[in-house]
Design a protein around this motif. Structure first.
Motif, mmCIF file in Angstrom:
data_model
loop_
_atom_site.group_PDB
_atom_site.id
_atom_site.type_symbol
_atom_site.label_atom_id
_atom_site.label_comp_id
_atom_site.label_asym_id
_atom_site.label_seq_id
_atom_site.Cartn_x
_atom_site.Cartn_y
_atom_site.Cartn_z
ATOM 1 N N THR A 2 -0.146 6.441 3.026
ATOM 2 C CA THR A 2 0.459 5.699 4.120
ATOM 3 C C THR A 2 1.859 5.262 3.699
ATOM 4 O OG1 THR A 2 -1.712 4.852 4.721
ATOM 5 C CG2 THR A 2 0.182 3.701 5.633
ATOM 6 N N VAL A 3 2.829 5.447 4.588
ATOM 7 C CA VAL A 3 4.201 5.023 4.319
ATOM 8 C C VAL A 3 4.650 4.129 5.459
ATOM 9 C CG1 VAL A 3 6.589 5.754 3.972
ATOM 10 C CG2 VAL A 3 4.719 7.156 3.077
ATOM 11 N N TYR A 4 5.177 2.967 5.123
ATOM 12 C CA TYR A 4 5.740 2.042 6.104
ATOM 13 C C TYR A 4 7.240 1.927 5.821
ATOM 14 C CZ TYR A 4 0.892 0.696 6.760
ATOM 15 O OH TYR A 4 -0.465 0.719 7.001
ATOM 16 N N GLY A 30 -11.545 3.757 -11.278
ATOM 17 C CA GLY A 30 -12.951 3.768 -11.638
ATOM 18 C C GLY A 30 -13.764 4.653 -10.721
ATOM 19 N N GLY A 31 -14.780 5.300 -11.281
ATOM 20 C CA GLY A 31 -15.689 6.115 -10.504
ATOM 21 C C GLY A 31 -15.032 7.296 -9.810
ATOM 22 N N GLY A 32 -13.944 7.807 -10.378
ATOM 23 C CA GLY A 32 -13.244 8.923 -9.757
ATOM 24 C C GLY A 32 -12.240 8.513 -8.682
ATOM 25 N N TYR A 33 -12.053 7.222 -8.466
ATOM 26 C CA TYR A 33 -11.121 6.723 -7.455
ATOM 27 C C TYR A 33 -9.981 5.959 -8.110
ATOM 28 C CZ TYR A 33 -14.806 7.502 -4.003
ATOM 29 O OH TYR A 33 -15.769 8.062 -3.209
ATOM 30 N N PHE A 34 -8.844 5.978 -7.461
ATOM 31 C CA PHE A 34 -7.771 5.051 -7.833
ATOM 32 C C PHE A 34 -6.897 4.818 -6.617
ATOM 33 C CE2 PHE A 34 -5.542 9.037 -8.803
ATOM 34 C CZ PHE A 34 -4.254 8.798 -8.374
ATOM 35 N N ASP A 35 -6.199 3.702 -6.632
ATOM 36 C CA ASP A 35 -5.215 3.469 -5.581
ATOM 37 C C ASP A 35 -3.871 3.177 -6.230
ATOM 38 O OD1 ASP A 35 -5.694 0.843 -6.374
ATOM 39 O OD2 ASP A 35 -5.635 0.062 -4.346
ATOM 40 N N HIS A 36 -2.840 3.453 -5.475
ATOM 41 C CA HIS A 36 -1.492 3.438 -6.007
ATOM 42 C C HIS A 36 -0.563 2.923 -4.920
ATOM 43 C CE1 HIS A 36 2.383 5.669 -6.414
ATOM 44 N NE2 HIS A 36 2.249 5.280 -7.661
ATOM 45 N N PHE A 47 16.034 -2.050 0.293
ATOM 46 C CA PHE A 47 14.601 -1.776 0.257
ATOM 47 C C PHE A 47 14.279 -0.832 1.408
ATOM 48 C CE2 PHE A 47 10.217 -3.342 1.335
ATOM 49 C CZ PHE A 47 9.595 -2.842 0.210
ATOM 50 N N LEU A 48 13.695 0.335 1.131
ATOM 51 C CA LEU A 48 13.507 1.366 2.147
ATOM 52 C C LEU A 48 12.107 1.406 2.741
ATOM 53 C CD1 LEU A 48 15.362 4.284 0.330
ATOM 54 C CD2 LEU A 48 16.261 2.749 2.102
ATOM 55 N N ALA A 49 11.074 1.315 1.917
ATOM 56 C CA ALA A 49 9.727 1.556 2.418
ATOM 57 C C ALA A 49 8.687 1.032 1.433
ATOM 58 C CB ALA A 49 9.512 3.053 2.626
ATOM 59 N N THR A 50 7.455 1.008 1.876
ATOM 60 C CA THR A 50 6.312 0.797 0.986
ATOM 61 C C THR A 50 5.355 1.953 1.219
ATOM 62 O OG1 THR A 50 5.220 -0.596 2.632
ATOM 63 C CG2 THR A 50 6.438 -1.722 0.906
ATOM 64 N N THR A 51 4.633 2.323 0.189
ATOM 65 C CA THR A 51 3.669 3.404 0.284
ATOM 66 C C THR A 51 2.382 3.007 -0.418
ATOM 67 O OG1 THR A 51 3.246 5.749 -0.162
ATOM 68 C CG2 THR A 51 4.610 4.583 -1.750
ATOM 69 N N HIS A 52 1.290 3.521 0.093
ATOM 70 C CA HIS A 52 -0.009 3.236 -0.510
ATOM 71 C C HIS A 52 -0.885 4.468 -0.343
ATOM 72 C CE1 HIS A 52 -4.096 1.417 -0.790
ATOM 73 N NE2 HIS A 52 -3.511 0.904 -1.835
ATOM 74 N N GLN A 53 -1.606 4.803 -1.389
ATOM 75 C CA GLN A 53 -2.535 5.915 -1.295
ATOM 76 C C GLN A 53 -3.804 5.605 -2.070
ATOM 77 O OE1 GLN A 53 -0.839 9.494 -2.908
ATOM 78 N NE2 GLN A 53 -0.293 8.565 -4.839
ATOM 79 N N VAL A 54 -4.896 6.130 -1.585
ATOM 80 C CA VAL A 54 -6.190 6.049 -2.261
ATOM 81 C C VAL A 54 -6.587 7.476 -2.588
ATOM 82 C CG1 VAL A 54 -8.599 5.368 -2.079
ATOM 83 C CG2 VAL A 54 -6.829 3.969 -1.017
ATOM 84 N N VAL A 55 -6.978 7.712 -3.838
ATOM 85 C CA VAL A 55 -7.265 9.060 -4.294
ATOM 86 C C VAL A 55 -8.673 9.136 -4.858
ATOM 87 C CG1 VAL A 55 -6.558 10.865 -5.922
ATOM 88 C CG2 VAL A 55 -4.831 9.386 -4.875
ATOM 89 N N TYR A 56 -9.370 10.218 -4.539
ATOM 90 C CA TYR A 56 -10.668 10.508 -5.103
ATOM 91 C C TYR A 56 -10.536 11.780 -5.925
ATOM 92 C CZ TYR A 56 -15.450 12.261 -5.473
ATOM 93 O OH TYR A 56 -16.625 12.762 -5.941
ATOM 94 N N CYS A 57 -10.917 11.730 -7.179
ATOM 95 C CA CYS A 57 -10.853 12.883 -8.062
ATOM 96 C C CYS A 57 -12.260 13.414 -8.283
ATOM 97 C CB CYS A 57 -10.218 12.517 -9.396
ATOM 98 S SG CYS A 57 -8.530 11.943 -9.274
ATOM 99 N N LYS A 58 -12.548 14.561 -7.700
ATOM 100 C CA LYS A 58 -13.872 15.169 -7.840
ATOM 101 C C LYS A 58 -13.897 16.006 -9.110
ATOM 102 C CE LYS A 58 -17.195 17.989 -5.364
ATOM 103 N NZ LYS A 58 -17.460 18.774 -4.154
ATOM 104 N N GLU A 59 -14.912 15.831 -9.902
ATOM 105 C CA GLU A 59 -15.023 16.591 -11.160
ATOM 106 C C GLU A 59 -15.714 17.908 -10.952
ATOM 107 O OE1 GLU A 59 -16.487 14.349 -14.453
ATOM 108 O OE2 GLU A 59 -15.473 12.561 -13.753
#
Length: 59
Positions: A2-4, A30-36, A47-59
């Protein structure tokens, strides 16, 4: 991801091809997830924007 945007199209275009400063932070892992999150600024210090992402890493 997401970018605002915190500037209008004209202000964003004025950034051109100059350098950006990006502050990034990993907030939870943790548990294959992270947010950034991230915040970019242009060379002039605007100041231009804010960004947020949630990632799931499948093994």
């Amino acid at each position: 991801m997401t970018v605002y945007y915190h500037v209008d199209a004209a202000q964003f275009a004025a950034t051109g091809s100059g350098h950006l400063l990006l502050q990034a932070r990993g907030q939870g892992f943790g548990g294959g997830y992270f947010d950034h999150g991230g915040q970019p600024w242009d060379e002039g210090g605007s100041f231009l924007a804010t960004t947020h992402q949630v990632v799931y890493c499948k093994e």
